[in-house]
Design an enzyme around this catalytic site. Structure first.
Site, PDB file in Angstrom:
ATOM      1  N   PRO A   1       0.529  42.582  16.149  1.00  0.00           N
ATOM      2  CA  PRO A   1       0.272  43.905  15.591  1.00  0.00           C
ATOM      3  C   PRO A   1      -0.527  44.755  16.576  1.00  0.00           C
ATOM      4  O   PRO A   1      -1.211  44.215  17.448  1.00  0.00           O
ATOM      5  CB  PRO A   1      -0.552  43.608  14.336  1.00  0.00           C
TER       6      PRO A   1
ATOM      7  N   GLY B   1      -7.198  44.530  19.424  1.00  0.00           N
ATOM      8  CA  GLY B   1      -8.068  44.294  20.583  1.00  0.00           C
ATOM      9  C   GLY B   1      -7.447  43.385  21.624  1.00  0.00           C
ATOM     10  O   GLY B   1      -8.163  42.835  22.462  1.00  0.00           O
TER      11      GLY B   1
ATOM     12  N   SER C   1      -1.827  48.474  23.215  1.00  0.00           N
ATOM     13  CA  SER C   1      -1.635  49.873  23.633  1.00  0.00           C
ATOM     14  C   SER C   1      -1.558  49.971  25.155  1.00  0.00           C
ATOM     15  O   SER C   1      -0.780  50.760  25.691  1.00  0.00           O
ATOM     16  CB  SER C   1      -2.721  50.785  23.068  1.00  0.00           C
TER      17      SER C   1
ATOM     18  N   ALA D   1      -0.360  47.610  27.067  1.00  0.00           N
ATOM     19  CA  ALA D   1       0.956  47.056  27.424  1.00  0.00           C
ATOM     20  C   ALA D   1       2.049  48.090  27.179  1.00  0.00           C
ATOM     21  O   ALA D   1       2.972  48.241  27.989  1.00  0.00           O
ATOM     22  CB  ALA D   1       1.214  45.776  26.632  1.00  0.00           C
TER      23      ALA D   1
ATOM     24  N   ASP E   1      -8.062  47.211  30.363  1.00  0.00           N
ATOM     25  CA  ASP E   1      -6.847  46.699  29.708  1.00  0.00           C
ATOM     26  C   ASP E   1      -5.594  47.013  30.521  1.00  0.00           C
ATOM     27  O   ASP E   1      -4.743  46.151  30.739  1.00  0.00           O
ATOM     28  CB  ASP E   1      -6.711  47.304  28.302  1.00  0.00           C
TER      29      ASP E   1
HETATM   30  C1  MEV Z   1     -11.041  47.635  25.242  1.00  0.00           C
HETATM   31  O1  MEV Z   1     -10.209  46.536  24.903  1.00  0.00           O
HETATM   32  C2  MEV Z   1     -12.464  47.410  24.909  1.00  0.00           C
HETATM   33  C3  MEV Z   1     -13.483  48.470  25.249  1.00  0.00           C
HETATM   34  O2  MEV Z   1     -14.291  47.990  26.319  1.00  0.00           O
HETATM   35  C4  MEV Z   1     -12.897  49.802  25.599  1.00  0.00           C
HETATM   36  C5  MEV Z   1     -12.359  49.930  27.011  1.00  0.00           C
HETATM   37  O3  MEV Z   1     -12.627  49.115  27.872  1.00  0.00           O
HETATM   38  O4  MEV Z   1     -11.620  50.920  27.227  1.00  0.00           O
HETATM   39  C6  MEV Z   1     -14.390  48.637  24.047  1.00  0.00           C
END
Ligand code: MEV
Length: 345
Positions: free
Chosen positions: A114, A118, A122, A124, A171
């Site tokens: 989903p 975290g 997004s 990817a 990310d």
């Molecule tokens: C991203 O998965 C987690 C955060 O550190 C935001 C970011 O790095 O853009 C909270």
């Protein structure tokens, strides 16, 4: 007619989330769970999006006129998904000086995860759609993909910043480049950390109620209210990340677990740990986990567990599932974004 397929791994943050938004380093890795994107150019200047499994949209095909978005989706995450796809097309076309509304795309997105827990879905999607668009318009070539990974990662980062308002390169750089990465956001750079990928880790998630953008905002408010204390917390997270890099290279699981637990406490101080994760951390540590930590923006969602060995790892997987959380992977992944082209004539 050219059809481009992009397979993009999702990712897990091992150390340093939130602090990375303020310029501190972080450590993240891809995991062997991918999002598949395929696309081709079409004659009409519309974007036809087909969404398959995993996403919170049941209607499967959405047709969007380039100059008028008429989809009525009231689910926040569904809107979010379309936001990343449409922004990725815009960013790609701007990078290539393609006149707006001159091209049409048919895109299929498929995921078993989903969105918004975290694990980098997004990122990817951003990296996948932008590279698909670049390749369809001859902006990149598969033969020199390795040289262009950083360019793709930077465009994908831009997409996340536009859609979310704020994002670190963690990310997008991790999913594009692949493997375990030490992220230095101010450069920006994501250097590979050379490890044995057989580390006894568990990556899972629970439901999440807040979005990454909301959690980044929450932490920012905290920073505005108690600047000095907040700066100390961020500095401590930065130091944890540097120590964790050494422990990873040395395969020192005891130290790594300890650092995970301390990083988790720092996230607690930032208000990013949900009661469910508190409970998971407590129970799993008592059952033998060396480290348990919320991973990503928090507020529920992803978490990681480090076991002392593979036997305990198997037992902890069962315990995680018995507690109602989902296990996504019991290993990290060495690979990044992959592209292939099919000629459909
Ligand atoms: C991203 O998965 C987690 C955060 O550190 C935001 C970011 O790095 O853009 C909270």
């Amino acid at each position: 007619m050219k059809r481009v397929k992009v397979k993009v791994p999702t990712k897990v943050t091992l150390f340093g989330e939130h602090a990375v938004v303020y310029g501190f380093p972080a450590i993240a890795s891809t995991i062997p769970v991918s999002i598949n994107i395929s696309g081709r150019l079409i004659d009409r200047p519309v974007i036809a999006i087909e969404i398959k499994q995993g996403f919170p949209i049941t209607a499967t095909t959405v047709i969007i006129d380039r100059d008028y978005v008429s989809v009525d989706l009231d689910q926040r995450r569904a809107k979010n998904l379309l936001g990343y796809i449409l922004t990725a097309i815009d960013v790609c076309e701007q990078a290539m000086d393609i006149p707006k509304l001159s091209k049409g795309y048919s895109i299929t997105v498929e995921s078993s995860l989903p969105m918004g827990v975290g694990l980098g879905t997004s990122a990817a999607i951003s990296a996948g759609v932008v590279s698909m668009c670049l390749l369809l318009n001859n902006g990149i070539a598969i033969s020199n993909l390795e040289d262009q990974r950083y360019d793709i990662a930077k465009l994908a980062w831009n997409i996340e910043r536009i859609v979310q308002g704020s994002a670190s390169p963690m990310d997008t750089f991790t999913v594009t480049l692949g493997g375990l990465r030490f992220i230095e956001p101010l450069i920006p750079r994501a250097t590979s950390i050379d490890i044995d990928y057989g580390i006894p880790i568990i990556i899972g998630y629970t439901d999440r109620r807040s979005s990454t953008a909301e959690l980044i905002q929450k932490v920012r408010h905290l920073k505005d209210r108690s600047r000095e204390i907040f700066d100390d917390i961020l500095n401590t997270i930065g130091r944890i990340v540097n120590e964790a890099k050494k422990a990873l290279i040395a395969q020192d699981f005891e130290t790594l677990g300890l650092l995970m637990n301390i990083n988790h406490s720092m996230l607690q101080a930032l208000g990013a740990v949900s009661p469910e994760h508190d409970m998971l951390a407590h129970t799993l540590r008592r059952a033998g986990a060396l480290g348990v930590k919320t991973s990503g923006a928090g507020g529920g969602g992803a978490f990681i567990v480090l076991a002392p060995n593979h036997e305990t790892q198997t037992m902890l997987v069962r315990l995680v599932e018995a507690m109602g959380a989902k296990v996504v992977s019991d290993t990290l992944y060495h690979g990044g974004l992959e592209i292939s082209v099919q000629d459909t004539n």
